[in-house]
Structures are given as structure tokens and as C-alpha cells.
Write a protein that holds these residues in place. Structure first.
Motif, PDB file in Angstrom:
ATOM      1  N   ILE A   1     -18.978 -13.634 -14.089  1.00  0.00           N
ATOM      2  CA  ILE A   1     -18.174 -12.477 -13.693  1.00  0.00           C
ATOM      3  C   ILE A   1     -19.056 -11.414 -13.063  1.00  0.00           C
ATOM      4  CG2 ILE A   1     -16.665 -10.639 -14.552  1.00  0.00           C
ATOM      5  CD1 ILE A   1     -15.817 -12.586 -16.776  1.00  0.00           C
TER       6      ILE A   1
ATOM      7  N   ASN B   1     -19.548 -11.777  -9.586  1.00  0.00           N
ATOM      8  CA  ASN B   1     -18.268 -11.723  -8.868  1.00  0.00           C
ATOM      9  C   ASN B   1     -17.714 -13.112  -8.579  1.00  0.00           C
ATOM     10  OD1 ASN B   1     -18.568  -8.839  -8.701  1.00  0.00           O
ATOM     11  ND2 ASN B   1     -19.982  -9.179  -7.008  1.00  0.00           N
TER      12      ASN B   1
ATOM     13  N   THR C   1     -15.055 -15.475  -9.665  1.00  0.00           N
ATOM     14  CA  THR C   1     -13.817 -15.516 -10.435  1.00  0.00           C
ATOM     15  C   THR C   1     -13.176 -16.898 -10.416  1.00  0.00           C
ATOM     16  OG1 THR C   1     -12.698 -14.664  -8.463  1.00  0.00           O
ATOM     17  CG2 THR C   1     -13.263 -13.078 -10.171  1.00  0.00           C
ATOM     18  N   ASP C   2     -13.665 -17.770  -9.554  1.00  0.00           N
ATOM     19  CA  ASP C   2     -13.145 -19.140  -9.485  1.00  0.00           C
ATOM     20  C   ASP C   2     -14.141 -20.051 -10.201  1.00  0.00           C
ATOM     21  OD1 ASP C   2     -11.677 -21.406  -8.763  1.00  0.00           O
ATOM     22  OD2 ASP C   2     -12.886 -21.685  -6.961  1.00  0.00           O
TER      23      ASP C   2
ATOM     24  N   PHE D   1     -15.535 -10.800  -4.121  1.00  0.00           N
ATOM     25  CA  PHE D   1     -14.537 -11.598  -4.828  1.00  0.00           C
ATOM     26  C   PHE D   1     -14.572 -13.024  -4.315  1.00  0.00           C
ATOM     27  CE2 PHE D   1     -10.185 -13.166  -5.297  1.00  0.00           C
ATOM     28  CZ  PHE D   1      -9.902 -12.820  -6.607  1.00  0.00           C
ATOM     29  N   THR D   2     -14.401 -13.973  -5.229  1.00  0.00           N
ATOM     30  CA  THR D   2     -14.341 -15.375  -4.816  1.00  0.00           C
ATOM     31  C   THR D   2     -12.969 -15.668  -4.233  1.00  0.00           C
ATOM     32  OG1 THR D   2     -15.841 -15.935  -6.638  1.00  0.00           O
ATOM     33  CG2 THR D   2     -14.688 -17.748  -5.552  1.00  0.00           C
TER      34      THR D   2
ATOM     35  N   GLY E   1      -6.481 -13.107 -15.823  1.00  0.00           N
ATOM     36  CA  GLY E   1      -7.807 -12.666 -15.401  1.00  0.00           C
ATOM     37  C   GLY E   1      -8.895 -13.574 -15.956  1.00  0.00           C
ATOM     38  N   PRO E   2     -10.161 -13.354 -15.545  1.00  0.00           N
ATOM     39  CA  PRO E   2     -11.250 -14.237 -15.962  1.00  0.00           C
ATOM     40  C   PRO E   2     -11.433 -14.328 -17.474  1.00  0.00           C
ATOM     41  CG  PRO E   2     -11.935 -12.848 -14.148  1.00  0.00           C
ATOM     42  CD  PRO E   2     -10.595 -12.345 -14.598  1.00  0.00           C
TER      43      PRO E   2
ATOM     44  N   GLY F   1      -8.155 -18.976 -12.903  1.00  0.00           N
ATOM     45  CA  GLY F   1      -8.827 -18.422 -11.739  1.00  0.00           C
ATOM     46  C   GLY F   1      -7.967 -18.458 -10.485  1.00  0.00           C
TER      47      GLY F   1
ATOM     48  N   TYR G   1      -5.231 -15.750 -10.762  1.00  0.00           N
ATOM     49  CA  TYR G   1      -5.850 -14.429 -10.658  1.00  0.00           C
ATOM     50  C   TYR G   1      -6.185 -14.109  -9.206  1.00  0.00           C
ATOM     51  CZ  TYR G   1      -9.235 -10.647 -11.339  1.00  0.00           C
ATOM     52  OH  TYR G   1      -9.905  -9.457 -11.273  1.00  0.00           O
ATOM     53  N   SER G   2      -6.726 -15.083  -8.501  1.00  0.00           N
ATOM     54  CA  SER G   2      -7.085 -14.889  -7.093  1.00  0.00           C
ATOM     55  C   SER G   2      -5.854 -14.525  -6.271  1.00  0.00           C
ATOM     56  CB  SER G   2      -7.725 -16.177  -6.543  1.00  0.00           C
ATOM     57  OG  SER G   2      -8.034 -16.049  -5.176  1.00  0.00           O
TER      58      SER G   2
ATOM     59  N   TYR H   1      -4.774 -10.894  -7.134  1.00  0.00           N
ATOM     60  CA  TYR H   1      -5.697  -9.878  -6.616  1.00  0.00           C
ATOM     61  C   TYR H   1      -5.458  -9.620  -5.124  1.00  0.00           C
ATOM     62  CZ  TYR H   1     -10.079  -7.679  -5.180  1.00  0.00           C
ATOM     63  OH  TYR H   1     -11.013  -6.827  -4.641  1.00  0.00           O
TER      64      TYR H   1
END
Length: 475
Positions: free
Chosen positions: A84, A87, A89-90, A340-341, A412-413, A427, A430-431, A434
Motif C-alpha cells: 500500500i 501505491n 492497490t492491485d 494508483f495501480t 479497499g486494500p 482490488g 476498489y480500482s 476510485y
């Protein structure tokens, strides 16, 4: 209607175009032999495993002592915090208590070309034990790939006298500063706990004119000379000093700060196995998607301009700005928003938000067109059109914002549902949430604020005060 000054259109349009260009290409420079990234662009985006592929690694404790499940959980938590902190997130993270094994999958770094899995897993598996020690005695020296001297393994007084450890550090923050000669350099600013501040004040008062070296595991990363007692609980890790293993770059300073913030692992991890993970989509498919997106944007632009004239042209500019904002929020363009991923669902979130942006402009332009058909003046039609469209725009966007926030909070993560749905599902969702939220915020900024400023500004030009140009019937 309250008039907006004529230059406002050109100012807002210039800001949008500048944002679009810099958010796409980035702004980079050179400071000596180091590349300096002032603003990140599309090429700095870290793509998800589904687009670029990544690494799968299995870690086990590098110790013969008995390892408890609680220690495995602590190691897993620190690995996750490093993911995290970078950064990422995936990712997928699993624990096998029976085999005392931690399994992780995560994407390659942005800009990576050689795809070396051993180097990639070092990003999250280093023990990262930070120590401040008296003196700079060491057992061995070597030279790194850049020709800088690397000092390893503390010896003598340096090995015996530890002033501070990693748990004495409250936070670590990478910063870009100027050295005594005016050159830009990356440093790491450390904030200590209150107890550590007292210990550090005593040590620096005792060692004025002498060296306090800073070590990460068995590697000396800096060896500054104490000029005066430091009592404010802050210290700075700088590069290019005696004992330094080369100047920090933006990436290395951020990586080291993340490791310090995450803390040291309860035991060293050894890599039991590793492999590369193939992407399900691939960068070639991403290029095809980008081309399709450009073609779709051009077709939408043609439709909006032909259908609504000036409001349509303004809408095209605003949609360009909204797209640039979405990319900027993903790449780390804004210093106050982490990179961000970006995964395939994340791209879907951007596309959906742009579609809602088009809807926002169509609602406004249609309301203005209706007011003009009733015989109202341009100023009156603009005022009424803006007023009558705002409620529909807010209602439609607020519901999507609520959904996006819920997706980010629930998936979220780090959350309780990760154990139920799994890290991969978490993930991906969440992506999507976002990028959808960022796109809707951009829609409000561009579709509501910027577009109305530009239309009011254009209505002040005498040559443009024709109802036909604002969507009315041609007479």
C-alpha cells in the motif's frame, strides 16, 4: 445574468489544455546525472496485473527458530503495508500457516522493462531494520553499479552503540530540497517519538563534531557529521555524504521512506519460489483501447459541436479536462494524491465517468436550447438553462458518488471483506470505485464550473451573440 469578463474563456481553456498536455506527457528534467520528475504523466502509471502482468512470490521465514502464527500475521501485515505504501492497490496476499508461507502477487513497476522478478520482490521483502549508530566503522566495502562506494556491516563501536532503531521513528517523509550549492536533491525527513527525541538530543550533544551513521539492515546509507545538538525530534537522511551509497532518486527516497514507515519484519524472509504472471489483457490491447478511446472522443466531439454549436465546443474542452484530471489522479501528477495501480476495471470507471460527463453537458445544452426556443435572450436563456439543469446533474452524479465511496470503503486494500471476497476481487472493485469517484469530481469541476464560466464569457463577445451559435434555430 451576471456577466463574466471576456478573457475568462481563454484563461480557463489555457488551463485545461496545459493540464491535458502535462498530465499526458508529464514534466521531467535533469539535475546532473539524475532524472527529475516534476509532474508525472501517463507513462508513470503503474498498470495492474491484468494489463502488464507481474510477479508471484512465496516467502518463508529465514530462521531455524519456531515461528508462531502471530508472527506470520505480523509479517503479512508489514508486507501488505509496504504494498500500500508503494501505491500498489492491485495485489493478492495469502497466508499458509501450515507451511509457514506468505504468497503474494503484484504488478510490475511503471517504466520497468527488464521484468526481473528477483528485483521486484526485493521491493517488499527486505527486512528494513533502520538503526542510528555512533561512528562509521565497517567491515567491508564494495562498489555499486554506479561506481559509488558501498559500506557494509557495522564494526567496533559502531556495531556496539545503537542510538536509535526503526521503532523510534514516528514517520518518514521523502522531500526535494536544495543543498548548500543550490542543487536539488532528494532527502528523507524523519520525525521521532518523544522518547527517541530525548535519546537523540543526548547523543548529538555528546557527539558534536563526530559522526552518527544511519544503517538499513547491514548497509550504511548515510554518515553525517553532527554539527550541533538536535533536540526537536527531527533528523534528515541525505545522500552524497561520507558513507552514502549514491544519491537518492525520487523512487529510491520514496521506497526507503515506505520501508521505514512500514517497520521491520519480525524475521528475515527468504524467497522460496517466484515466477512471472502473464497479463490477461496485455499492453498491446491497452494501445488498441487507447486508439478506440481517441476515435470515440473525436466522434463525440463532432456530434456535440454539430448538435449544440458553442455549448458543444465548450463541452469538448471540458471533457478533455475531465479525462486529464482522471489520468492525473491515477499517475501521481498531484503531489497531494498518491499514484494508483490502474487495472481494467479502473479504466472502465474512467470511461463511465466520461460518459456521465457527456450526459451532464447534453442536459445543460438542451435546457439552453429549450429556453432559446421560447424566445428568451441569450443571457436569460443561459441563466435559466444553468438553473434548470443543475438539479438533474447533481441528482445523477451524487448517487454515483455514494456508490463509488461505498465501493472504496467496503472493498479497499485493508478491510474485513478482504477475507470473504479475496484480495483479487477486492482490488478490482476498489480500482473501479476510485476512478469512478475521481471522474465524477472532475465532472463537477469541468461540467458545472468551468463550462459555465466559459459560456458566460463567450456570450460577452458581440460577434458571438447569435442565438444560433448557442443552439437556437437559424433564422
Amino acid at each position: 445574468m451576471r456577466r463574466v469578463k471576456k478573457p475568462v474563456f481563454f484563461i480557463v481553456a489555457a488551463i485545461i489544455l496545459a493540464l491535458a498536455i502535462t498530465a499526458t506527457l508529464g514534466v521531467k528534467g535533469q539535475n546532473g546525472d539524475n532524472d527529475v520528475i516534476y509532474l508525472k504523466g501517463v507513462e508513470d502509471i503503474r498498470w495492474g496485473i491484468d494489463i502488464q502482468g507481474g510477479v508471484e512470490a512465496s516467502f518463508t521465514p529465514a530462521t531455524d527458530e519456531e515461528v508462531t502464527n502471530a508472527q506470520i500475521d505480523a509479517a503479512e501485515a508489514i508486507v501488505e503495508s509496504r504494498l500500500i505504501g508503494n501505491n500498489i492497490t492491485d495485489y493478492e496476499l495469502y497466508t499458509d500457516y501450515g507451511a509457514k508461507r506468505i504468497i503474494v502477487r503484484f504488478p510490475w513497476q511503471s517504466g520497468e522493462s527488464d521484468y526481473n522478478p528477483e528485483e521486484a520482490i526485493e521491493e517488499i521483502s527486505a527486512t528494513a531494520l533502520l538503526t542510528f549508530r555512533e561512528g562509521n566503522e565497517h567491515e567491508s566495502e564494495s562498489v555499486d553499479a554506479n561506481g559509488a562506494v558501498v559500506y557494509r556491516t557495522p564494526a567496533g563501536t559502531t556495531a556496539e552503540t545503537v542510538i536509535l532503531q526503526g521503532n523510534d521513528i514516528e514517520s518518514a517523509e521523502p522531500q526535494l530540497t536544495q543543498d548548500d550549492e543550490g542543487n536539488l536533491e532528494y532527502v528523507i525527513l524523519l520525525h521521532m517519538t518523544s522518547e527517541a527525541a530525548d535519546k537523540f538530543a543526548e547523543a548529538t550533544a555528546r557527539l558534536v563534531g563526530k559522526t552518527i551513521s544511519i544503517w538499513m539492515d547491514d548497509l550504511m546509507i548515510s554518515a553525517p557529521t553532527v554539527r550541533q545538538a538536535i533536540s526537536n525530534g527531527e533528523a534528515m537522511i541525505t545522500s552524497g555524504q561520507a558513507g552514502s551509497a549514491g544519491a537518492f532518486t525520487a523512487a529510491s527516497a520514496s521506497e526507503l521512506a515506505n520501508k521505514i514507515n512500514a517497520g521491520a519484519l519480525p524475521f528475515a524472509l527468504k524467497t522460496e519460489s517466484f515466477s512471472t504472471v502473464s497479463p490477461t489483457l496485455g499492453l498491446s490491447s491497452l494501445s488498441a483501447m487507447a486508439l478506440a478511446g481517441i476515435i470515440a472522443f473525436i466522434l463525440i466531439a463532432i456530434f456535440m459541436i454539430l448538435k449544440f454549436r458553442l455549448p458543444g465546443a465548450v463541452a469538448v474542452l471540458c471533457l478533455l479536462g475531465q479525462t486529464a484530471l482522471s489520468l492525473a489522479a491515477v499517475s501521481g501528477y498531484f503531489r497531494f494524491i498518491n499514484s494508483f495501480t490502474l487495472t481494467l476495471p479502473g479504466i472502465a470507471g474512467i470511461i463511465l465517468s466520461i460518459g456521465m460527463g457527456v450526459d451532464c453537458h447534453i442536459i445543460t445544452a438542451s435546457r439552453i436550447k429549450e429556453e432559446l426556443s421560447l424566445g428568451k435572450t441569450i443571457d436569460s436563456a443561459l441563466q435559466s438553462g444553468f438553473k434548470n439543469s443543475i438539479s438533474a446533474i447533481i441528482d445523477g452524479n451524487i448517487t454515483v458518488v455514494i456508490v463509488a465511496i461505498i465501493l472504496m470503503l467496503v472493498f479497499g486494500p485493508t478491510n474485513i471483506l478482504s477475507a470473504i471476497f479475496g484480495a483479487s476481487t477486492t482490488g478490482a472493485i476498489y480500482s473501479f470505485g476510485y476512478t469512478l469517484l475521481v471522474g465524477i469530481v472532475g465532472n463537477f469541476l469541468m461540467g458545472v464550473i468551468a463550462s459555465r464560466l466559459m459560456l458566460k464569457s463567450l456570450s460577452g463577445f458581440k460577434g458571438l451573440r447569435k442565438k444560433w451559435l448557442f443552439g437556437g434555430e437559424r433564422k
